[in-house]
Design an enzyme around this catalytic site. Structure first.
Site, PDB file in Angstrom:
ATOM      1  N   LEU A   1       0.892  -1.174   0.000  1.00  0.00           N
ATOM      2  CA  LEU A   1       0.000   0.000   0.000  1.00  0.00           C
ATOM      3  C   LEU A   1       0.927   1.220   0.000  1.00  0.00           C
ATOM      4  O   LEU A   1       1.256   1.786   1.037  1.00  0.00           O
ATOM      5  CB  LEU A   1      -0.905  -0.013   1.233  1.00  0.00           C
ATOM      6  CG  LEU A   1      -1.980   1.082   1.261  1.00  0.00           C
ATOM      7  CD1 LEU A   1      -3.009   0.871   0.159  1.00  0.00           C
ATOM      8  CD2 LEU A   1      -2.679   1.128   2.623  1.00  0.00           C
ATOM      9  N   HIS A   2       1.339   1.609  -1.230  1.00  0.00           N
ATOM     10  CA  HIS A   2       2.424   2.601  -1.358  1.00  0.00           C
ATOM     11  C   HIS A   2       2.041   3.987  -0.812  1.00  0.00           C
ATOM     12  O   HIS A   2       2.692   4.528   0.074  1.00  0.00           O
ATOM     13  CB  HIS A   2       2.781   2.797  -2.833  1.00  0.00           C
ATOM     14  CG  HIS A   2       3.348   1.610  -3.520  1.00  0.00           C
ATOM     15  ND1 HIS A   2       4.645   1.186  -3.317  1.00  0.00           N
ATOM     16  CD2 HIS A   2       2.822   0.753  -4.427  1.00  0.00           C
ATOM     17  CE1 HIS A   2       4.888   0.129  -4.073  1.00  0.00           C
ATOM     18  NE2 HIS A   2       3.798  -0.156  -4.751  1.00  0.00           N
ATOM     19  N   ASP A   3       1.026   4.601  -1.435  1.00  0.00           N
ATOM     20  CA  ASP A   3       0.883   6.054  -1.313  1.00  0.00           C
ATOM     21  C   ASP A   3       0.368   6.532   0.035  1.00  0.00           C
ATOM     22  O   ASP A   3       0.666   7.660   0.453  1.00  0.00           O
ATOM     23  CB  ASP A   3      -0.020   6.588  -2.430  1.00  0.00           C
ATOM     24  CG  ASP A   3       0.666   6.534  -3.783  1.00  0.00           C
ATOM     25  OD1 ASP A   3       1.867   6.221  -3.821  1.00  0.00           O
ATOM     26  OD2 ASP A   3      -0.006   6.810  -4.791  1.00  0.00           O
TER      27      ASP A   3
ATOM     28  N   THR B   1       1.430   5.789   2.730  1.00  0.00           N
ATOM     29  CA  THR B   1       2.555   6.023   3.658  1.00  0.00           C
ATOM     30  C   THR B   1       2.776   7.520   3.847  1.00  0.00           C
ATOM     31  O   THR B   1       3.241   7.942   4.909  1.00  0.00           O
ATOM     32  CB  THR B   1       3.866   5.382   3.141  1.00  0.00           C
ATOM     33  OG1 THR B   1       4.127   5.859   1.817  1.00  0.00           O
ATOM     34  CG2 THR B   1       3.777   3.866   3.135  1.00  0.00           C
TER      35      THR B   1
END
Ligand SMILES: [Ca+2]
Length: 311
Positions: free
Chosen positions: A240-242, A244
């Site tokens: 769940l990249h964004d 962060t």
């Protein structure tokens, strides 16, 4: 209270990032969403932003559309990861809210410069085209900002679009380079960090269990997302990249990192868009970014999904 603008190319992880911020009004004031071409063309990223806001009952928030192509290169997209719409996996209604009037880089300049110095943070979840254009239009922007927190780049993790480059920097390396040379305060969250934050079935369960429109929609959207990563990397779930970026603003103690020099490769065909991180200070050049390298993944998912489910 920190004021933020999200610059984004919504796939579901982008939407989780800005919705979790909207669910945190005690800590973050979201001024606007600005969209850019990236995962899919800009018409679709704008539509996805509006869909997510309407789902959350926040169609009052202005969405400004920005650049339809990188500064000097043809657009590269990522339908192979996120599907044709960028939002495949769950059918949300076509949005009825119109876009706000104005070009995203102009809106960024106007919103930031109309507020006191050091009060607005740009949250960048996409190729940095709009941000580079905003810096070009208003040279005082770099010092007027509180800073930029961005998801992008990779240090020793390797790339996710080429062996050496992360997608956001690869799509518009010239824009990324200008942002890193702007002199503004930058926090960079690279793949090294996001690849520790995997959407496992167990972590996704609270969204399904909530049974709310938001929980159900994002359970399906993130489930679709993780299929690609499962197949490609053999992991139990995709990163769940964004979100962060939002987690860092709400709880920086979940991360560790170091102030270092970062430069972006703009000419080599082999390593185009690579973020060269001088972790050991061997160049002797002054640091220009805080690069985060570890994340407390369980703490991250607890925080972000708890906020998302407030909506
Ligand atoms: Ca994104």
């Amino acid at each position: 209270m920190r004021s933020v603008i999200f610059d984004t190319d919504p796939s579901p992880d982008d939407a989780v990032a800005f919705l979790a911020a909207l669910a945190s009004p005690g800590e973050l004031e979201v001024l606007a969403i600005t969209t850019v071409a990236g995962n899919v063309p800009v018409g679709l990223t704008s539509k996805n932003a509006l869909k997510a806001l309407e789902l959350a009952g926040r169609s009052d928030l202005p969405v400004y559309q920005g650049a339809s192509a990188p500064l000097v290169r043809p657009l590269v997209t990522a339908e192979h990861v996120h599907g044709r719409t960028g939002f495949d996996g769950y059918d949300l209604p076509e949005p009825v809210t119109p876009l706000a009037n104005g070009f995203a880089p102009d809106a960024i300049v106007d919103l930031v410069m109309s507020r006191p110095e050091g009060t607005v943070t740009l949250c960048c979840l996409a190729p940095l085209t709009n941000i580079a254009l905003a810096f070009a239009r208003e040279p005082r922007l770099a010092t007027h900002l509180a800073g930029i927190v961005l998801m992008g780049g990779a240090m020793s993790e390797g790339g996710n679009i080429t062996p050496s480059a992360e997608f956001n920097f690869y799509v518009d390396p010239e824009a990324a380079s200008r942002v890193f040379e702007s002199g503004t305060s930058i926090t960079m969250i690279p793949l090294d960090c996001t690849h520790q934050a995997l959407i496992t079935d167990e972590r996704l369960e609270p969204l399904r269990a909530a049974g709310t429109p938001i929980g159900t929609a994002f359970h399906h959207l993130l489930e679709f997302n993780k299929r690609f990563d499962r197949a490609k990397y053999g992991w139990p779930g995709g990163p769940l990249h964004d979100a962060t970026v939002t987690a860092y603003l709400l709880a920086p103690e979940l991360f560790t990192g170091r102030n270092v020099r970062v430069d972006i490769e703009c000419s080599s065909p082999l390593t185009l868009g690579m973020s060269v991180v001088d972790w050991w200070g061997v160049s002797g050049r002054p640091p220009n970014a805080l690069v985060l390298r570890t994340i407390d993944a369980d703490g991250y998912f607890r925080l972000i999904f708890e906020r998302l489910l407030r909506l």
